[in-house]
Write an enzyme that holds these catalytic residues in place. Structure first.
Site, PDB file in Angstrom:
ATOM      1  N   CYS A  89      -6.469   2.988  -6.262  1.00 30.21           N
ATOM      2  CA  CYS A  89      -5.143   3.563  -6.464  1.00 30.21           C
ATOM      3  C   CYS A  89      -4.781   4.982  -5.971  1.00 30.21           C
ATOM      4  O   CYS A  89      -4.714   4.916  -4.639  1.00 30.21           O
ATOM      5  CB  CYS A  89      -5.267   3.548  -8.093  1.00 30.21           C
ATOM      6  SG  CYS A  89      -3.420   3.378  -8.817  1.00 30.21           S
ATOM      7  N   ARG A 123       8.031   0.751  -9.382  1.00 31.55           N
ATOM      8  CA  ARG A 123       6.540   0.830  -9.573  1.00 31.55           C
ATOM      9  C   ARG A 123       6.209  -0.662  -9.825  1.00 31.55           C
ATOM     10  O   ARG A 123       6.816  -1.568 -10.181  1.00 31.55           O
ATOM     11  CB  ARG A 123       6.467   1.287 -11.108  1.00 31.55           C
ATOM     12  CG  ARG A 123       5.429   2.418 -11.303  1.00 31.55           C
ATOM     13  CD  ARG A 123       5.274   2.981 -12.676  1.00 31.55           C
ATOM     14  NE  ARG A 123       3.910   3.437 -12.769  1.00 31.55           N
ATOM     15  CZ  ARG A 123       3.635   4.361 -12.046  1.00 31.55           C
ATOM     16  NH1 ARG A 123       3.934   5.364 -11.322  1.00 31.55           N
ATOM     17  NH2 ARG A 123       2.125   4.725 -12.127  1.00 31.55           N
ATOM     18  N   HIS A 187      -6.479  -1.405  -9.732  1.00 34.05           N
ATOM     19  CA  HIS A 187      -6.808   0.097 -10.370  1.00 34.05           C
ATOM     20  C   HIS A 187      -8.057   0.006 -11.394  1.00 34.05           C
ATOM     21  O   HIS A 187      -8.472  -1.053 -11.663  1.00 34.05           O
ATOM     22  CB  HIS A 187      -5.519   1.048 -10.792  1.00 34.05           C
ATOM     23  CG  HIS A 187      -5.091   0.605 -12.346  1.00 34.05           C
ATOM     24  ND1 HIS A 187      -4.464   1.212 -12.968  1.00 34.05           N
ATOM     25  CD2 HIS A 187      -5.479  -0.511 -13.127  1.00 34.05           C
ATOM     26  CE1 HIS A 187      -4.403   0.843 -14.308  1.00 34.05           C
ATOM     27  NE2 HIS A 187      -4.989  -0.223 -14.463  1.00 34.05           N
TER      28      HIS A 187
END
Ligand SMILES: [Zn+2]
Lengths: 235, 419
Positions: A89, A123, A187
């Site tokens: 990430c 996002r 992530h």
């Protein structure tokens, strides 16, 4: 086997410790002696690690961590000497030549991977599936992504994977690798559901093939992996 | 509904219509068995009158309670303490804490001169603007449901801006949480409480400049910019409250755990702002035994079950502290529905090693995620399919249950609502 976790005080957002715990467990189960080193942002990065780990971070911590790693120089030296580096990430974006700062402005990265990142329109949040570069011999990735980054790969890196479901780099590819440096948008505890990727890092660090784990030692991880692969529809 | 209040301005016609229609929708929703109806009631009211929240708050003394954990319990404790004043209090006791839930709570108590409102940490800036609160309570700030929540440094920055723009409100804040303290320091009047900080993973670095903080005991100092723990006037010390005059006395709460003791000291500081003294406030707060089903004890097939709810790593850490020690078995349950956050990564931020050697059962829709996590900490466990399955497997007179949001609601639906 020395595992170095870079800046848990700045780059530990959501379960990033999982990668350290998975590598530690899988090395120990094979009888490899393991030492874990957690390096905070006010400490020097040791040069003698075998695997370096970098987690996610908010915008400001990402900028601060980049500045300090650049000034410290230890991570660059370790990578030059052949250490393995795995970043997720925000940590992945930091490895590139450029990434988007707190207000989206381009900032210089660590230059350890030939990638450059900026901020995307929206996002990417959700489960991600991606098929790994066949050269790496690792089965399909399953994970969770939560980022607004768009990453362009340069000529000196290869995509880690091709996106099946999710966003990844934003162009159908996911992550990047070059030599023993590997980054991904999966992530947090990315290695938990991807034990094959964990073993690839351990194999690189050990410099030799590792024996398989006893089946009961990874039965649960494989069940979890199968459950998540089945739960996420391929787009 | 009578909206003509003694001492409060009469609501304009459109607002009156809005609260009446919203109230009716809430009643229908309640009768249909869909929770307490406060959210749907509020949503419908707001559609009719967007300024309703500020109209409904006008003329009242409002307390807003926010933070990542402890909002519902602290709201309940403050409401108990302020009951000493003998006046009606509006409060969102069911935890519906966004604009619609707040509107609904106020319109259901039109003649209450006081309001104690739990407020979602992401929505606190517009709510401060709309309600002009007398007191804002800042409890703590830590990672929570990252797939839908804002990043916490950014949240702290927004709190700061909102408080700087509200010079008339008093802030009661936890000085032991550096992010909270940084946000609160922008306010003109702050009552600092040493309420403790069990979870530190989100505050190793200075929120003001990013340097690694020097932490010794409860003190924290930034060597780069001089940001440091402010001097405190209220202290939580080993289950005792020490008030600004230096008087110490045991809290003696019925609610368990360090986190609730911390919430209680903050509630006492709020009570003082309303002229309610420690003795009379504590007498009422000690009567709070369960909050929205949390800490409830129920009997199930001969086993005494206690239900604990925690939604994020800091909450789980505190809840594991609260548990009755071994050999009482523990059931841990995790879901990842939208209200829980779809991302289970946070399970890796909790240290489970203290559970080694006691019977552990693992349930919930994402039990495999939790199972793999426990395996990494060398904690032995057994997977279960339901709470009854867990009761059978526990085979014990007592069972401690810790679950995240929807897993908790599912278990509570099975063992029965007790309030
Ligand atoms: Zn500082």
């Amino acid at each position: 086997m020395r595992l170095v976790w870079i800046y848990p005080d700045l780059l530990s957002t959501y379960g990033d410790r999982g990668n350290l715990l998975v590598l530690e467990r899988r090395a120990r189960l094979r009888g490899l002696p393991v030492e874990v080193v957690e390096v905070n942002s006010d400490q020097r990065v040791p040069l003698d690690g075998d695997i370096y780990l970098m987690g996610g971070g908010e915008d400001l911590p990402q900028v601060l961590a980049t500045r300090r790693l650049q000034a410290d120089g230890g991570l660059h030296e370790a990578v030059r000497q052949g250490a393995v580096l795995f970043a997720v990430c925000a940590g992945y974006q930091m490895l590139g030549t450029e990434f988007g700062g707190a207000d989206g402005q381009p900032l210089p990265g660590l230059g350890l991977l030939d990638i450059s990142s900026g901020r995307g329109e929206r996002r990417g949040v959700g489960e991600i599936l991606a098929d790994v570069d066949p050269a790496l011999g690792v089965p399909r990735l399953t994970g969770f992504e939560n980022h607004q980054g768009v990453t362009r790969l340069g000529g000196d890196v290869k995509p880690l994977a091709r996106v099946v479901t999710g966003v990844g780099n934003g162009d159908g590819t996911e992550g990047a690798h070059s030599g023993r440096v590997l980054g991904t948008y999966l992530h947090g505890p990315a290695l938990v559901r991807n034990p094959g990727l964990a073993d690839l890092l351990l194999t690189w660090a050990a410099g030799q093939q590792l024996p398989p784990l006893p089946p009961q030692a990874e039965e649960l991880a494989l069940r979890l992996r199968d459950e998540r692969l089945a739960a996420v529809p391929a787009q | 509904m009578d909206t003509t209040l003694p001492g409060r301005p009469r609501l304009p016609m459109r607002a009156r219509l809005a609260t009446t229609v919203g109230g009716a929708a809430a009643t229908v929703s309640r009768l249909a068995g869909k929770g307490d109806g406060s959210v749907i009631g509020g949503v419908i009211s707001l559609r009719l009158e967007p300024d309703l929240l500020s109209l409904l708050a006008a003329g009242r003394q409002v307390v807003l309670v926010t933070g990542t954990n402890g909002k519902t319990t602290t709201t309940r404790l403050i409401t108990a303490a302020l009951s000493v004043l003998g006046q009606p209090i509006a409060s969102n006791v069911y935890g519906a804490n966004m604009e619609a839930g707040l509107t609904s709570a106020l319109s259901r108590a039109p003649d209450a001169p006081l309001a104690v409102l739990e407020t979602d940490e992401k929505y606190i800036p517009p709510v401060i603007k709309a309600t002009q609160p007398k007191v804002v309570v800042l409890l703590n700030l830590s990672r929570d449901q990252m797939d839908r929540a804002a990043e916490i440094w950014m949240l702290a920055r927004r709190w700061r801006e909102a408080l700087a723009a509200a010079p008339d409100c008093r802030v009661v804040a936890n000085a032991d949480d550096p992010l909270v303290a940084w946000a609160a320091s922008a306010a003109s009047t702050v009552t600092w409480v040493a309420a403790g900080q069990r979870w530190r993973e989100d505050s190793w670095c200075c929120p003001n400049c990013g340097a690694h903080l020097l932490r010794e005991g409860d003190e924290w100092t930034c060597r780069e910019c001089g940001n440091r723990r402010p001097p405190v006037s209220w202290v939580l010390s080993d289950g005792n409250v020490v008030d600004p005059a230096g008087q110490s006395q045991p809290l003696g709460l019925a609610l368990p755990g360090r986190a609730n003791a911390s919430n209680a000291v903050i509630a006492l500081a709020v009570a003082e702002a309303f002229g309610v003294g420690v003795d009379s406030a504590l007498a009422k707060m000690r009567g709070v035994t369960s909050v929205a089903g949390r800490y409830t004890q129920v009997q199930r097939r001969g086993t005494e079950i206690r239900l604990l709810l925690a939604k994020n790593p800091a909450g789980w850490l505190e809840a594991l502290d609260v548990m009755v020690p071994a050999p009482v078995p523990v059931l841990l349950a995790v879901n990842a529905q939208t209200p829980d956050g779809r991302d289970t990564s946070w399970l890796w931020d909790v240290d489970y090693r203290r559970l080694r050697g006691r019977p552990v059962l693992v349930g919930g829709e994402r039990r495999l995620d939790l199972a793999v996590r426990l395996e990494a900490d060398d904690v032995a466990f057994r997977l279960v399919d339901s709470i009854d399955d867990a009761v059978d497997a526990a085979h014990s007179p007592r069972l401690e249950v810790l679950a995240n949001y929807t897993a908790f609601q599912q278990y509570r639906a099975v063992v029965g609502r007790t309030e």
